[in-house]
Design an enzyme around this catalytic site. Sequence first.
Site, mmCIF file in Angstrom:
data_model
loop_
_atom_site.group_PDB
_atom_site.id
_atom_site.type_symbol
_atom_site.label_atom_id
_atom_site.label_comp_id
_atom_site.label_asym_id
_atom_site.label_seq_id
_atom_site.Cartn_x
_atom_site.Cartn_y
_atom_site.Cartn_z
ATOM 1 N N GLU A 18 0.873 -1.225 0.054
ATOM 2 C CA GLU A 18 -0.146 0.111 0.045
ATOM 3 C C GLU A 18 0.984 1.389 0.185
ATOM 4 O O GLU A 18 1.888 1.193 0.588
ATOM 5 C CB GLU A 18 -0.925 0.048 1.039
ATOM 6 C CG GLU A 18 -1.808 0.982 1.408
ATOM 7 C CD GLU A 18 -2.502 1.355 2.603
ATOM 8 O OE1 GLU A 18 -3.766 2.118 2.757
ATOM 9 O OE2 GLU A 18 -2.364 0.552 3.508
ATOM 10 N N CYS A 47 -5.587 -3.144 2.720
ATOM 11 C CA CYS A 47 -5.052 -2.959 4.037
ATOM 12 C C CYS A 47 -6.459 -3.244 5.029
ATOM 13 O O CYS A 47 -6.848 -4.194 5.076
ATOM 14 C CB CYS A 47 -4.553 -1.607 4.404
ATOM 15 S SG CYS A 47 -3.518 -1.718 5.875
ATOM 16 N N LYS A 50 -9.919 2.769 -2.536
ATOM 17 C CA LYS A 50 -9.876 1.977 -1.256
ATOM 18 C C LYS A 50 -11.384 2.677 -0.846
ATOM 19 O O LYS A 50 -11.482 3.865 -0.315
ATOM 20 C CB LYS A 50 -8.779 2.600 -0.286
ATOM 21 C CG LYS A 50 -8.789 1.964 1.182
ATOM 22 C CD LYS A 50 -7.715 2.364 1.960
ATOM 23 C CE LYS A 50 -7.687 1.780 3.296
ATOM 24 N NZ LYS A 50 -6.264 2.183 4.065
#
Length: 259
Positions: free
Chosen positions: A40, A143, A109
């Site tokens: 990430e 994540c 995200k």
Amino acid sequence: MKIAMLQMNVVAGDIAGNKDKGLTLISQAAVNADVIVLPEIWTIGYALKNVAQAAETIDGPFICRLTAIARNSGVNIVAGSIPLRINDHIYNSALVIDRQGTIVASYEKVHLFSMYGEERFFAPGAKLGSFSLDGVNAGISICYDLRFPELFRSLALNGAQIVFVPAEWPAARGGHWRTLVQARAIENHMYICAVNCVGEHRGSPFYGHSLLVGPEGEILAEGGDQEGIIFGKINLEKVTESRLAMPTFTDRRPDIYVR
């Protein structure tokens, strides 16, 4: 399909150094891999105050360089995530580039980590990251998304046989990392390729331990706490076998689930 997980030591704020290191690792891995996966926000690390200045554009020179490497090396690149400027917003975006150098997916995200105030720097995404790579149905998350099983189930129902998870996951919650990665694989009978970074940010170390986990929760490849390239292989027949052996998809009761 052979996968190379690039477990980088990402240095917060060292944009030039991180990019050079990432490109070097990509070149090293391309010789022996079908798919290369990065962590990430590997270009800037967790120096989020620099996001606006460091944000890339989809047609900018750095993304074009990544697509050229994929095309010239004949390798697929799951380019971790990078700050990406789209119109008037900046997203934590994961790009997927195929062997021809074509961007086949851009996932922004969805779940921003409010504990660290990510919503102050990024706009939230609003769509699933589903795509096909070398004929394989795949998905991507980033994540903190690991803590939301609904997202992974949605990717599985969309046909995903493997989900890639670039991350910057801290050692303080390292036990959660392994448990969540294995759980997402087991409950959806699919592969999870979760690529973490190493190093530290403000004295807090990252966990490393990038993982390739099979559809029964078996760990097929794992990194340690140092920078390196971790290789692993997947066999998609195992996904089919696992889903036939344990028919949880057909036994679901979406009519009674809370929405």
